[in-house]
Design a protein around this motif. Structure first.
Motif, PDB file in Angstrom:
ATOM      1  N   GLU A 165       0.828  -1.205   0.000  1.00 47.59           N
ATOM      2  CA  GLU A 165       0.000   0.000   0.000  1.00 47.59           C
ATOM      3  C   GLU A 165       0.863   1.256   0.000  1.00 47.59           C
ATOM      4  O   GLU A 165       0.562   2.241  -0.690  1.00 47.59           O
ATOM      5  CB  GLU A 165      -0.935   0.004   1.204  1.00 47.59           C
ATOM      6  CG  GLU A 165      -1.984   1.098   1.191  1.00 47.59           C
ATOM      7  CD  GLU A 165      -3.095   0.872   0.187  1.00 47.59           C
ATOM      8  OE1 GLU A 165      -3.784   1.847  -0.177  1.00 47.59           O
ATOM      9  OE2 GLU A 165      -3.276  -0.280  -0.258  1.00 47.59           O
ATOM     10  N   ASP A 166       1.949   1.239   0.761  1.00 46.82           N
ATOM     11  CA  ASP A 166       2.863   2.388   0.792  1.00 46.82           C
ATOM     12  C   ASP A 166       3.509   2.598  -0.580  1.00 46.82           C
ATOM     13  O   ASP A 166       3.681   3.743  -1.026  1.00 46.82           O
ATOM     14  CB  ASP A 166       3.950   2.176   1.849  1.00 46.82           C
ATOM     15  CG  ASP A 166       3.398   2.183   3.267  1.00 46.82           C
ATOM     16  OD1 ASP A 166       2.315   2.764   3.472  1.00 46.82           O
ATOM     17  OD2 ASP A 166       4.050   1.594   4.142  1.00 46.82           O
ATOM     18  N   PHE A 167       3.884   1.503  -1.233  1.00 48.19           N
ATOM     19  CA  PHE A 167       4.480   1.624  -2.568  1.00 48.19           C
ATOM     20  C   PHE A 167       3.489   2.266  -3.531  1.00 48.19           C
ATOM     21  O   PHE A 167       3.853   3.162  -4.311  1.00 48.19           O
ATOM     22  CB  PHE A 167       4.897   0.244  -3.083  1.00 48.19           C
ATOM     23  CG  PHE A 167       5.544   0.274  -4.445  1.00 48.19           C
ATOM     24  CD1 PHE A 167       6.923   0.385  -4.565  1.00 48.19           C
ATOM     25  CD2 PHE A 167       4.776   0.204  -5.607  1.00 48.19           C
ATOM     26  CE1 PHE A 167       7.526   0.427  -5.815  1.00 48.19           C
ATOM     27  CE2 PHE A 167       5.371   0.242  -6.857  1.00 48.19           C
ATOM     28  CZ  PHE A 167       6.748   0.353  -6.964  1.00 48.19           C
ATOM     29  N   LEU A 190      -7.211   2.010  -8.091  1.00 46.13           N
ATOM     30  CA  LEU A 190      -6.287   1.638  -7.020  1.00 46.13           C
ATOM     31  C   LEU A 190      -6.668   0.269  -6.433  1.00 46.13           C
ATOM     32  O   LEU A 190      -5.787  -0.525  -6.095  1.00 46.13           O
ATOM     33  CB  LEU A 190      -6.306   2.716  -5.935  1.00 46.13           C
ATOM     34  CG  LEU A 190      -5.079   2.802  -5.023  1.00 46.13           C
ATOM     35  CD1 LEU A 190      -3.815   3.058  -5.823  1.00 46.13           C
ATOM     36  CD2 LEU A 190      -5.291   3.893  -3.976  1.00 46.13           C
ATOM     37  N   SER A 191      -7.949  -0.009  -6.366  1.00 47.24           N
ATOM     38  CA  SER A 191      -8.391  -1.321  -5.870  1.00 47.24           C
ATOM     39  C   SER A 191      -7.897  -2.443  -6.769  1.00 47.24           C
ATOM     40  O   SER A 191      -7.497  -3.514  -6.295  1.00 47.24           O
ATOM     41  CB  SER A 191      -9.914  -1.364  -5.764  1.00 47.24           C
ATOM     42  OG  SER A 191     -10.372  -0.476  -4.771  1.00 47.24           O
ATOM     43  N   ARG A 192      -7.913  -2.196  -8.079  1.00 46.62           N
ATOM     44  CA  ARG A 192      -7.393  -3.210  -9.001  1.00 46.62           C
ATOM     45  C   ARG A 192      -5.892  -3.390  -8.816  1.00 46.62           C
ATOM     46  O   ARG A 192      -5.368  -4.509  -8.890  1.00 46.62           O
ATOM     47  CB  ARG A 192      -7.713  -2.831 -10.451  1.00 46.62           C
ATOM     48  CG  ARG A 192      -9.189  -2.852 -10.791  1.00 46.62           C
ATOM     49  CD  ARG A 192      -9.419  -2.792 -12.288  1.00 46.62           C
ATOM     50  NE  ARG A 192      -8.957  -1.566 -12.913  1.00 46.62           N
ATOM     51  CZ  ARG A 192      -9.669  -0.446 -13.011  1.00 46.62           C
ATOM     52  NH1 ARG A 192     -10.897  -0.402 -12.508  1.00 46.62           N
ATOM     53  NH2 ARG A 192      -9.186   0.620 -13.618  1.00 46.62           N
ATOM     54  N   ARG A 193      -5.173  -2.301  -8.583  1.00 43.75           N
ATOM     55  CA  ARG A 193      -3.725  -2.385  -8.410  1.00 43.75           C
ATOM     56  C   ARG A 193      -3.366  -3.223  -7.174  1.00 43.75           C
ATOM     57  O   ARG A 193      -2.347  -3.911  -7.161  1.00 43.75           O
ATOM     58  CB  ARG A 193      -3.114  -0.981  -8.264  1.00 43.75           C
ATOM     59  CG  ARG A 193      -3.364  -0.042  -9.440  1.00 43.75           C
ATOM     60  CD  ARG A 193      -2.747  -0.588 -10.697  1.00 43.75           C
ATOM     61  NE  ARG A 193      -2.941   0.314 -11.824  1.00 43.75           N
ATOM     62  CZ  ARG A 193      -3.912   0.188 -12.730  1.00 43.75           C
ATOM     63  NH1 ARG A 193      -4.786  -0.807 -12.636  1.00 43.75           N
ATOM     64  NH2 ARG A 193      -4.019   1.026 -13.746  1.00 43.75           N
ATOM     65  N   ARG A 194      -4.183  -3.155  -6.144  1.00 42.13           N
ATOM     66  CA  ARG A 194      -3.895  -3.885  -4.904  1.00 42.13           C
ATOM     67  C   ARG A 194      -3.921  -5.397  -5.096  1.00 42.13           C
ATOM     68  O   ARG A 194      -3.402  -6.141  -4.264  1.00 42.13           O
ATOM     69  CB  ARG A 194      -4.898  -3.492  -3.821  1.00 42.13           C
ATOM     70  CG  ARG A 194      -4.785  -2.044  -3.345  1.00 42.13           C
ATOM     71  CD  ARG A 194      -5.691  -1.784  -2.156  1.00 42.13           C
ATOM     72  NE  ARG A 194      -5.617  -0.394  -1.727  1.00 42.13           N
ATOM     73  CZ  ARG A 194      -6.578   0.507  -1.939  1.00 42.13           C
ATOM     74  NH1 ARG A 194      -7.701   0.145  -2.570  1.00 42.13           N
ATOM     75  NH2 ARG A 194      -6.434   1.740  -1.528  1.00 42.13           N
ATOM     76  N   ARG A 195      -4.537  -5.874  -6.159  1.00 38.22           N
ATOM     77  CA  ARG A 195      -4.609  -7.318  -6.395  1.00 38.22           C
ATOM     78  C   ARG A 195      -3.273  -7.903  -6.853  1.00 38.22           C
ATOM     79  O   ARG A 195      -3.088  -9.114  -6.868  1.00 38.22           O
ATOM     80  CB  ARG A 195      -5.658  -7.625  -7.465  1.00 38.22           C
ATOM     81  CG  ARG A 195      -7.063  -7.160  -7.156  1.00 38.22           C
ATOM     82  CD  ARG A 195      -7.946  -7.471  -8.356  1.00 38.22           C
ATOM     83  NE  ARG A 195      -9.157  -6.677  -8.389  1.00 38.22           N
ATOM     84  CZ  ARG A 195      -9.923  -6.519  -9.468  1.00 38.22           C
ATOM     85  NH1 ARG A 195      -9.572  -7.123 -10.599  1.00 38.22           N
ATOM     86  NH2 ARG A 195     -11.005  -5.778  -9.416  1.00 38.22           N
TER      87      ARG A 195
END
Length: 282
Positions: A165-167, A190-195
């Motif tokens: 998350e920090d990255f 951003l939610s997609r990136r977290r996957r």
């Protein structure tokens, strides 16, 4: 759809059936770094609302280290541009034999330019969005490789201490994305990136990153297909990069999209959909 091609277990989505009468080529969409095929949904939905024919057959692919695409055997070469491009080309021929149009954003745009340069007959229509042909100077490439390696190490550390998350927060604070954070679709993106798996993203940065890309302009200058370059009007760095591509590639056409920074497919999907419709209709 899941298709095995060599070392790649590609995941792709068909975003449009191409059910209207059209002679347009099928279109393959390639996302940017940390993205996935879902990133293109808004563009294709906007395209379907435009007057005239509906989109042709449109597919979006998850690239290696991203989304639901997997490698049968891990290793540096599998993430490199030459191997990835060969895999993508083979994937298109398994889905629909014959020539394709290709549109790629950022990292996917760089890959699209590589495909155009090396497989011109297979991809006679190319749309490169916020993309670069690579760095001409060996010194500049080495400097960028060092930066990519530094970021890859940070991603590997994220995998160890659960700090991805920090990255992400630091990544999207870069000036390149200054117009993105206030966009209404930012949180969903951003939610997609977290996957993503940060360890796999590190491999992508090391071997498909900007620093590893060969300089493509000498080959692209001889491309005889339709080459459209797209940049946002707030993306001054890539406006200059793409002006140079257009200057050195006689068949290239540069289009600047209003009200958009670097992340054109998210920031102005309607304008991009219009450009894609024009390119496929030529």
């Amino acid at each position: 759809m899941e298709i095995l091609v060599g070392n790649y277990h590609f995941h792709g989505e068909q975003l449009s059936q191409g059910d209207s009468p059209t002679k347009a080529l099928p279109l393959l969409l390639l996302h940017g770094f940390m993205g996935c095929g879902e990133d293109w949904q808004g563009v294709v939905e906007a395209w379907k609302t435009l007057p005239g024919d509906r989109p042709p057959s449109v597919y979006a692919l998850d690239l290696p280290a991203h989304g639901r695409t997997r490698l049968c055997k891990d290793g540096p070469a599998a993430y490199g541009m030459a191997s990835t491009a060969q895999g993508v080309k083979q994937w298109t021929q398994k889905v629909l034999p014959g020539p394709w149009a290709i549109a790629g954003y950022s990292m996917g745009g760089r890959l699209g330019l590589y495909l155009a340069a090396h497989f011109a007959a297979d991809f006679p229509v190319t749309v490169a969005i916020a993309a670069s042909p690579g760095l001409e100077s060996q010194g500049d490439r080495q400097t960028r490789q060092a930066l990519d390696n530094q970021r890859a190490k940070a991603l590997e550390q994220c995998a160890k201490d659960n700090s991805f998350e920090d990255f992400l927060n630091n990544w999207y604070q870069m000036p390149l994305f200054s117009s993105l954070a206030s966009h209404p679709s930012f949180d969903a993106m951003l939610s997609r990136r977290r996957r993503n798996n940060p360890r796999l993203l590190a491999q992508s940065l090391r071997f498909l990153g900007f620093g590893q890309q060969p300089f493509l302009l000498p080959v692209l200058a001889n491309y005889l297909g339709s080459l459209t370059l797209v940049v946002g009007d707030r993306d001054s760095k890539f406006i200059e990069i793409n002006r140079e591509i257009a200057r050195r590639c006689p068949r290239a056409m540069l289009t600047v999209i209003p009200n958009s920074g670097h992340t054109v497919p998210l920031e102005n999907p309607v304008a991009l959909a219009k450009i894609l419709a024009q390119c496929l209709g030529r």
